[in-house]
Design a protein around this motif. Structure first.
Motif, PDB file in Angstrom:
ATOM      1  N   LEU A 293       0.808  -1.221   0.000  1.00 19.28           N
ATOM      2  CA  LEU A 293       0.000   0.000   0.000  1.00 19.28           C
ATOM      3  C   LEU A 293       0.846   1.278   0.000  1.00 19.28           C
ATOM      4  CD1 LEU A 293      -2.235  -2.022   0.516  1.00 19.28           C
ATOM      5  CD2 LEU A 293      -3.085  -0.604   2.377  1.00 19.28           C
ATOM      6  N   GLY A 294       2.141   1.089   0.120  1.00 19.19           N
ATOM      7  CA  GLY A 294       3.018   2.253   0.145  1.00 19.19           C
ATOM      8  C   GLY A 294       2.915   3.062   1.421  1.00 19.19           C
ATOM      9  N   ILE A 295       2.701   2.366   2.552  1.00 17.69           N
ATOM     10  CA  ILE A 295       2.664   3.058   3.842  1.00 17.69           C
ATOM     11  C   ILE A 295       3.655   2.373   4.788  1.00 17.69           C
ATOM     12  CG2 ILE A 295       0.290   3.856   3.568  1.00 17.69           C
ATOM     13  CD1 ILE A 295      -0.641   1.550   5.317  1.00 17.69           C
ATOM     14  N   GLU A 296       3.715   2.839   6.012  1.00 17.74           N
ATOM     15  CA  GLU A 296       4.611   2.233   7.002  1.00 17.74           C
ATOM     16  C   GLU A 296       3.857   1.133   7.756  1.00 17.74           C
ATOM     17  OE1 GLU A 296       7.857   2.847   7.551  1.00 17.74           O
ATOM     18  OE2 GLU A 296       7.858   4.307   5.905  1.00 17.74           O
ATOM     19  N   SER A 297       4.594   0.109   8.176  1.00 17.11           N
ATOM     20  CA  SER A 297       3.939  -1.004   8.863  1.00 17.11           C
ATOM     21  C   SER A 297       3.337  -0.574  10.201  1.00 17.11           C
ATOM     22  CB  SER A 297       4.906  -2.170   9.063  1.00 17.11           C
ATOM     23  OG  SER A 297       6.034  -1.751   9.783  1.00 17.11           O
ATOM     24  N   VAL A 298       3.899   0.469  10.809  1.00 14.37           N
ATOM     25  CA  VAL A 298       3.342   0.923  12.085  1.00 14.37           C
ATOM     26  C   VAL A 298       1.943   1.510  11.868  1.00 14.37           C
ATOM     27  CG1 VAL A 298       4.361   3.261  12.060  1.00 14.37           C
ATOM     28  CG2 VAL A 298       3.876   2.136  14.245  1.00 14.37           C
ATOM     29  N   GLU A 299       1.671   1.968  10.656  1.00 17.69           N
ATOM     30  CA  GLU A 299       0.321   2.461  10.351  1.00 17.69           C
ATOM     31  C   GLU A 299      -0.670   1.304  10.265  1.00 17.69           C
ATOM     32  OE1 GLU A 299       0.251   5.985   7.433  1.00 17.69           O
ATOM     33  OE2 GLU A 299       2.176   5.049   7.019  1.00 17.69           O
ATOM     34  N   VAL A 300      -0.202   0.177   9.750  1.00 14.80           N
ATOM     35  CA  VAL A 300      -1.064  -1.008   9.692  1.00 14.80           C
ATOM     36  C   VAL A 300      -1.333  -1.490  11.115  1.00 14.80           C
ATOM     37  CG1 VAL A 300      -1.351  -3.337   8.771  1.00 14.80           C
ATOM     38  CG2 VAL A 300      -0.071  -1.634   7.461  1.00 14.80           C
ATOM     39  N   ARG A 301      -0.273  -1.505  11.904  1.00 15.61           N
ATOM     40  CA  ARG A 301      -0.441  -1.955  13.281  1.00 15.61           C
ATOM     41  C   ARG A 301      -1.372  -1.026  14.061  1.00 15.61           C
ATOM     42  NH1 ARG A 301       3.697  -2.465  18.273  1.00 15.61           N
ATOM     43  NH2 ARG A 301       2.371  -3.816  19.497  1.00 15.61           N
ATOM     44  N   SER A 302      -1.299   0.242  13.732  1.00 16.98           N
ATOM     45  CA  SER A 302      -2.147   1.229  14.387  1.00 16.98           C
ATOM     46  C   SER A 302      -3.615   0.852  14.203  1.00 16.98           C
ATOM     47  CB  SER A 302      -1.850   2.605  13.771  1.00 16.98           C
ATOM     48  OG  SER A 302      -2.608   3.592  14.401  1.00 16.98           O
ATOM     49  N   LEU A 303      -3.964   0.427  13.009  1.00 10.46           N
ATOM     50  CA  LEU A 303      -5.348   0.031  12.727  1.00 10.46           C
ATOM     51  C   LEU A 303      -5.666  -1.324  13.360  1.00 10.46           C
ATOM     52  CD1 LEU A 303      -7.675   0.574   9.953  1.00 10.46           C
ATOM     53  CD2 LEU A 303      -6.993  -1.803  10.119  1.00 10.46           C
ATOM     54  N   VAL A 304      -4.777  -2.287  13.155  1.00  9.38           N
ATOM     55  CA  VAL A 304      -5.024  -3.642  13.663  1.00  9.38           C
ATOM     56  C   VAL A 304      -5.253  -3.616  15.176  1.00  9.38           C
ATOM     57  CG1 VAL A 304      -3.953  -5.909  14.038  1.00  9.38           C
ATOM     58  CG2 VAL A 304      -3.780  -4.796  11.794  1.00  9.38           C
ATOM     59  N   SER A 305      -4.447  -2.808  15.859  1.00 12.69           N
ATOM     60  CA  SER A 305      -4.514  -2.797  17.325  1.00 12.69           C
ATOM     61  C   SER A 305      -5.722  -2.033  17.846  1.00 12.69           C
ATOM     62  CB  SER A 305      -3.230  -2.186  17.894  1.00 12.69           C
ATOM     63  OG  SER A 305      -3.111  -0.837  17.457  1.00 12.69           O
ATOM     64  N   PHE A 306      -6.410  -1.339  16.967  1.00  9.20           N
ATOM     65  CA  PHE A 306      -7.551  -0.533  17.406  1.00  9.20           C
ATOM     66  C   PHE A 306      -8.832  -1.359  17.497  1.00  9.20           C
ATOM     67  CE2 PHE A 306     -11.060   2.434  17.069  1.00  9.20           C
ATOM     68  CZ  PHE A 306     -10.649   3.506  17.834  1.00  9.20           C
ATOM     69  N   TYR A 307      -9.003  -2.285  16.581  1.00 13.15           N
ATOM     70  CA  TYR A 307     -10.278  -3.004  16.464  1.00 13.15           C
ATOM     71  C   TYR A 307     -10.194  -4.357  17.158  1.00 13.15           C
ATOM     72  CZ  TYR A 307     -11.332   0.600  13.050  1.00 13.15           C
ATOM     73  OH  TYR A 307     -11.555   1.798  12.447  1.00 13.15           O
ATOM     74  N   SER A 308     -11.214  -4.649  17.957  1.00  9.02           N
ATOM     75  CA  SER A 308     -11.100  -5.851  18.785  1.00  9.02           C
ATOM     76  C   SER A 308     -11.244  -7.134  17.964  1.00  9.02           C
ATOM     77  CB  SER A 308     -12.118  -5.815  19.919  1.00  9.02           C
ATOM     78  OG  SER A 308     -13.418  -5.779  19.392  1.00  9.02           O
ATOM     79  N   PHE A 309     -11.754  -7.047  16.735  1.00 14.25           N
ATOM     80  CA  PHE A 309     -11.871  -8.274  15.942  1.00 14.25           C
ATOM     81  C   PHE A 309     -10.583  -8.608  15.184  1.00 14.25           C
ATOM     82  CE2 PHE A 309     -16.799  -8.529  15.379  1.00 14.25           C
ATOM     83  CZ  PHE A 309     -16.916  -8.658  16.747  1.00 14.25           C
ATOM     84  N   PHE A 310      -9.596  -7.730  15.266  1.00 20.47           N
ATOM     85  CA  PHE A 310      -8.316  -8.014  14.628  1.00 20.47           C
ATOM     86  C   PHE A 310      -7.310  -8.394  15.704  1.00 20.47           C
ATOM     87  CE2 PHE A 310      -9.688  -4.450  11.531  1.00 20.47           C
ATOM     88  CZ  PHE A 310     -10.559  -5.317  10.899  1.00 20.47           C
ATOM     89  N   SER A 311      -6.376  -9.227  15.327  1.00 19.92           N
ATOM     90  CA  SER A 311      -5.463  -9.752  16.335  1.00 19.92           C
ATOM     91  C   SER A 311      -4.054  -9.863  15.767  1.00 19.92           C
ATOM     92  CB  SER A 311      -5.965 -11.137  16.769  1.00 19.92           C
ATOM     93  OG  SER A 311      -4.975 -11.779  17.517  1.00 19.92           O
ATOM     94  N   GLU A 312      -3.084  -9.508  16.600  1.00 21.79           N
ATOM     95  CA  GLU A 312      -1.690  -9.645  16.169  1.00 21.79           C
ATOM     96  C   GLU A 312      -1.163 -11.038  16.448  1.00 21.79           C
ATOM     97  OE1 GLU A 312       0.794  -6.432  17.629  1.00 21.79           O
ATOM     98  OE2 GLU A 312      -0.835  -5.004  17.359  1.00 21.79           O
TER      99      GLU A 312
END
Lengths: 181, 234, 607
Positions: C49-68
């Motif tokens: 997507l041409g972004i930084e991985s910390v931006e992806v993590r920012s989203l993933v960590s926000f929503y309770s249905f997503f998990s690292e």
């Protein structure tokens, strides 16, 4: 008429605030004109002999003994002043608060790099006060009437604060005297 | 229909603003002080610390995000609003591990500065003592999340001014925290000592190494007067 | 990462045009396939997507249905809403822990099951309920759990748990759910019989601005809870500069105790689409989005099929009803389990592939919303009502309800009552009437508007549902005399802390302080000064928070202090000017006493 009485103590503090009291230099002569010292490390008086107008508290509560002394101050003084960062926020000693007490004591007595304790004994003499789970600022334990922040508060801050209280004026410190370090 | 000037009042004083200016910008131009913390000129106002809150036509809102409107009546320096501000600043102190005597930002810290300005002598709320991370891996920059107030200045500066996006927030609610590339240390990121982000931190979270304690006590930013004209040195 | 997984992820990214604003969809797909979004996956998505991985993590960590961390093939989410707990939810949780041999929050060693708690899933009328992947199981008891786990272990298919369907469209082959509609009272607007598409036909016979006027004349106000006049919102959006405009339907009902939109989506989805088309026509939007809460994923296939059918029928797409220039289509955006996304600007952030942070206002969505374009965000019930208003005329709608609050309101009634479910009442109905109709004879309290609303005491049961008295999105929860109301208030406060986005200081930090002192009071370590502290702190949080979540988060505590003071008084310590009631010396000494194997001599335990 008797002069009002002043008491001081250092709980979980470093005595820096008491040093700062001494830093008022020659004004200590004026202070002696204004008050008599009751229980205080400055005159080495170990117990209260009279009811006091003002109690100055250095340090927060890290042990049961700190709580006990603090309560005796609350019971013996009309006005309590938290003096310095440790009394007001817990300060440097409170940096242990985000580490469980067990870990703190292990580091200090069992596993620290400079510890020699082959028996792995934690000191537990009844003479040694038990630690609280956290270091508490004084106002979370008893009611505190005034706060003089600083680490330590400057001699001027302490002097201004004391003079205001002893002369019945409101305690309104100028900007330059309110510091957290 | 747009006029070239907007007139409104702050605490009864008449203030003029250019169209598009916020209440805070107009107040700054008129030399009227509104206590502020997360705001940093050059960035999109974040409005997260809430310290610059004012009452405009009876409604509370952050002055950094509130456009000035003709005839608006703004209350700023009132006891009610300052009490809210003290509460907010107090929350930021107790939420993190702000041990001023052990912090090299002390004296130049904007959180401290605004607390001094508001006359806070002791916390109203109990310190929470969270366990937070530090990262000393970078040769020139130290990262200490104990002091982070989540103001987003570094997130925005790194993204919008440095074009690097070294920092972002992860988690939500009380677990929200500043983060860098997952799995990386600060030294592994593109962060450089010359980046603007290094000077953007209002507190002691992003610190330049080897320059602490250079200015003697008594001469630091907030030692003598509140909100001096000159912004924080680093 | 194995090559197939990598190819899959890249494929998903490209399916969405490697568009950063579709990050929610990309992450959701990867989560469902891979059972988590690993650090490697974040790096891969970021690169694509041409972004930084910390931006992806920012989203993933926000929503309770997503998990690292890797989750089980089957994720069992036990609803721990207050109403579910009242009806045995905790026992159900424990039964799953026992049957699976793991604790809530854990995944079995074989990677087959993950057990979690989740806040209100919109099934309070049939609690306790759980989600098994997307499958909803309702009216559970702990006794059923071992057999359920056995079925899941044997079949690996959550759908195998559904042996009986819940009636209505829940029986449709694209839903096949045991969820029941529980429609208890069919009122005069939404749940009344009507002629399909009559509202849309009427709308296209009018000028768009006349449609807006009609909605204004009807006095319709947003039904999601905030109550903003719908016609005014549309007018702002219609008049805002910009060629590209959006209509977003907020189907993210997350207020604990609310489930009315679930029923509308299940039974009245054509009506909703009709209302959305009307709205699109009125504001000049060609693109509509339904933001569907992740908990209602079980409806997704069904809803998509209706959208497809409507496209074929000329009710969506280009030249709707043959009207030249009237183009409007709808896509469904799935949510990721975040209550805050019910807030309209947070919902827009989420649609844009961002954390669900509310946006700074101004600009308002009507000026600059989704992708910076003028956007109207309206609730499911609001949009359904729109079609009904067009069909019957503004006057007929206005004639219902009260002079200030026109029309009818859907109420989601649950808790300690005989007939929980959906009730359509005209505005102005009193709590007495509602309680009588739902079969609640001995209520100790009624929570109106969910935890962000008000705990009402029996002396005030003559109060009415309307914008000038009890304004509500429709959640009505009844508490019987045996319930511990203050514990319940504390559980609701936990909900808000959990669901705060963490953007602004008071909501992120203040609510935690509120809960801390509230617990002290509940434990009997509080006096009058502690109640004052709670009220003052609550006032600061309410006054200074950035969005509605923070502004209402303390209501469970504040409204119980206001309306149920005796419950607090019973716990209060006597006033003591010198000592802090909340300081607990015995609690503070417990750790060291245990470690030292002796008790304090200075503070001896009295018992």
């Amino acid at each position: 008429m008797d002069k009002p009485k002043l008491a001081t103590c250092s709980l979980a503090g470093c005595f820096g605030c008491h040093m700062s009291i001494l830093d008022i230099d020659e004004r200590i002569l004026d202070l002696v004109d204004l008050v008599d010292f009751d229980k205080s490390p400055i005159n080495d008086k170990k117990a209260f002999t009279d009811r006091c107008l003002v109690g100055l508290l250095e340090g927060g509560c890290s042990t049961e003994e700190n709580v006990h002394v603090l309560e005796s101050f609350r019971n013996s003084c009309d006005i309590l002043i938290s003096v310095g960062a440790c009394a007001i926020t817990g300060g440097i000693p409170a940096m242990r608060n985000n580490i469980p007490l067990t870990e703190c004591l292990s580091e200090a007595y069992l596993d620290g790099p400079t510890v020699y304790n082959p028996g792995r004994v934690l000191p537990s003499d009844p003479e040694i006060p038990l630690c609280l789970n956290n270091v508490y600022p004084c106002h979370e334990v008893v009611k505190i009437d005034y706060f003089l922040p600083g680490c330590p508060p400057s001699a001027d801050t302490i002097w201004e604060g004391l003079v205001a209280l002893l002369s019945g004026k409101p305690l309104d410190l100028p900007y330059q005297l309110v510091k957290y370090d | 229909m747009s006029k070239d000037k907007i007139t409104f009042t702050i605490d009864g004083c008449e203030v003029t603003a250019q169209p598009g200016q916020t209440v805070m910008q107009a107040a700054d131009a008129a030399n009227i002080r509104i206590p502020q913390l997360c705001y940093l000129e050059g960035l999109t106002p974040h409005g997260s610390c809430r310290v610059c809150i004012v009452k405009a036509n009876g409604r509370l809102d952050t002055s950094c995000t509130l456009p000035a409107v003709e005839g608006m009546v703004v209350e700023n320096n009132t006891e009610e609003i300052n009490e809210y501000r003290r509460d907010l600043v107090d929350m930021l102190f107790v939420e993190g591990n702000h041990i001023c005597p052990s912090c090299e930002k002390s004296g130049d810290c904007e959180l401290q500065g605004v607390a001094y300005e508001l006359g806070i002598t002791a916390p109203k709320y109990p310190y929470q003592f969270p366990r937070r991370e530090t990262d000393a891996s970078h040769p020139d920059i130290f990262l200490d999340l104990n002091r982070c107030i989540l103001c987003a200045r570094c997130v925005q500066t790194s993204r919008d001014l440095d074009g690097k996006t070294v920092f972002e927030f992860v988690g939500r609610g009380p677990d929200k925290k500043l983060a860098i590339r997952p799995g990386a240390r600060l030294a592994d990121t593109e962060l450089d000592i010359t980046d603007q982000v290094v000077g953007s931190c209002p507190v002691g979270t992003i610190l330049k190494k080897r320059v602490g304690f250079a200015v003697p006590v008594g001469e630091r930013t907030y030692d003598k007067e509140p909100h001096p004209e000159q912004p924080v040195s680093e | 990462m194995n090559p197939e997984a990598k190819a899959f992820m890249i494929g998903v990214c490209r399916e969405y045009g490697s568009d950063r604003t579709r990050l929610m969809d990309i992450v959701r797909r990867i989560q469902e396939q891979e059972r988590h979004v690993s650090l490697e996956a974040m790096e891969l998505i970021a690169e694509e997507l041409g972004i930084e991985s910390v931006e992806v993590r920012s989203l993933v960590s926000f929503y309770s249905f997503f998990s690292e961390k890797p989750q089980g093939k089957i994720v069992i989410r036990v609803c721990n809403d207050v109403v579910d707990l009242m009806q045995g939810g905790a026992e159900v949780s424990r039964a799953f822990e026992a049957a699976l041999g793991i604790l809530v929050g854990q995944t079995t060693a074989d990677g087959k099951f993950t057990l979690e708690h989740t806040p209100c899933i919109g099934m309070c009328d049939q609690a306790p309920a759980i989600l098994v992947n997307h499958v909803v199981c309702t009216r559970l008891s702990a006794a059923q759990v071992p057999r359920m786990v056995e079925i899941l272990k044997r079949t690996g298919d959550p759908q195998a748990l559904v042996t009986q369907y819940g009636g209505g469209n829940n029986e449709d082959e694209r839903i096949r759910s045991m969820v029941q509609n529980s429609i208890r009272r069919e009122g005069e607007v939404l749940l009344a019989p009507r002629e399909a598409e009559a509202g849309l036909r009427q709308a296209v016979a009018m000028q768009p601005e006349d449609v807006v006027r009609s909605i204004k004349d009807a006095g319709l106000r947003g039904c999601g809870g905030a109550g903003f006049p719908t016609g005014m919102k549309w007018e702002f959006t219609r008049k805002a500069a910009g060629d590209r405009k959006f209509l977003i339907c907020n189907a993210d009902e997350g207020e604990p105790g609310t489930f009315k939109d679930r029923v509308l989506l299940t039974e009245k989805f054509d009506l909703l689409c009709e209302g959305m088309a009307v709205a699109g026509y009125a504001i000049g939007a060609q693109e509509g989005i339904i933001y569907l809460r992740g908990e209602y994923a079980y409806l997704q296939a069904f809803l998509e099929s209706i959208l497809a059918r409507r496209r074929k029928e000329g009710l969506l797409g280009t030249e709707i009803l043959g009207q030249k220039g009237f183009d409007f289509d709808i896509r469904i955006q799935m949510g990721g389990g975040a209550y805050i996304c019910g807030e309209e600007s947070a919902l827009i952030s989420s649609c844009e592939g961002l954390r669900g942070d509310p946006k700074t206002r101004p600009p308002f969505p009507a000026q600059k919303g989704y992708l910076g374009c003028p956007t109207s965000v309206n609730n499911v019930e609001t949009l359904c009502t729109v079609a009904c208003i067009l069909e019957r005329g503004a006057d007929a709608y206005r004639a219902l309800g009260t002079s200030q609050s026109a029309g009818t309101k859907l109420l989601s009634v649950s808790g300690d009552c005989e007939w929980p479910g959906i009730y359509e009442f005209p505005f102005g109905v009193s709590l007495h009437e509602i309680l009588q109709e739902c079969g609640a004879t001995d209520a100790q309290a009624v929570l109106v508007g969910g935890p962000s609303g008000t705990f009402v005491d029996p002396a005030q049961f003559n109060r009415t549902i309307c914008f000038s008295d009890l304004s509500t999105g429709g959640a009505v929860v009844v508490f019987g005399p045996h319930r511990n109301l203050l514990r319940i208030a504390g559980e609701y406060l936990d909900f808000f802390i959990e669901e705060s986005c963490g953007y602004c200081t008071p909501c992120r930090a203040g609510t935690v302080l509120m809960k801390q002192r509230f617990e002290e009071v509940l434990a009997g370590r509080g006096n009058q000064s502690d109640l004052d502290y709670l009220v003052e702190l609550g006032r600061t949080i309410k006054s200074t928070s950035r969005c509605g979540l923070g502004q209402t988060a303390c209501n469970p505590v504040l409204t119980t202090i206001a309306n149920f003071r005796p419950l607090y008084s019973a716990l209060q310590k006597a006033p003591d000017d010198n000592h802090k009631a909340s300081f607990d010396i015995y609690g503070a000494l417990r750790d060291h006493e245990a470690l030292a194997g002796r008790t304090s001599e200075i503070f001896p335990h009295t018992n």
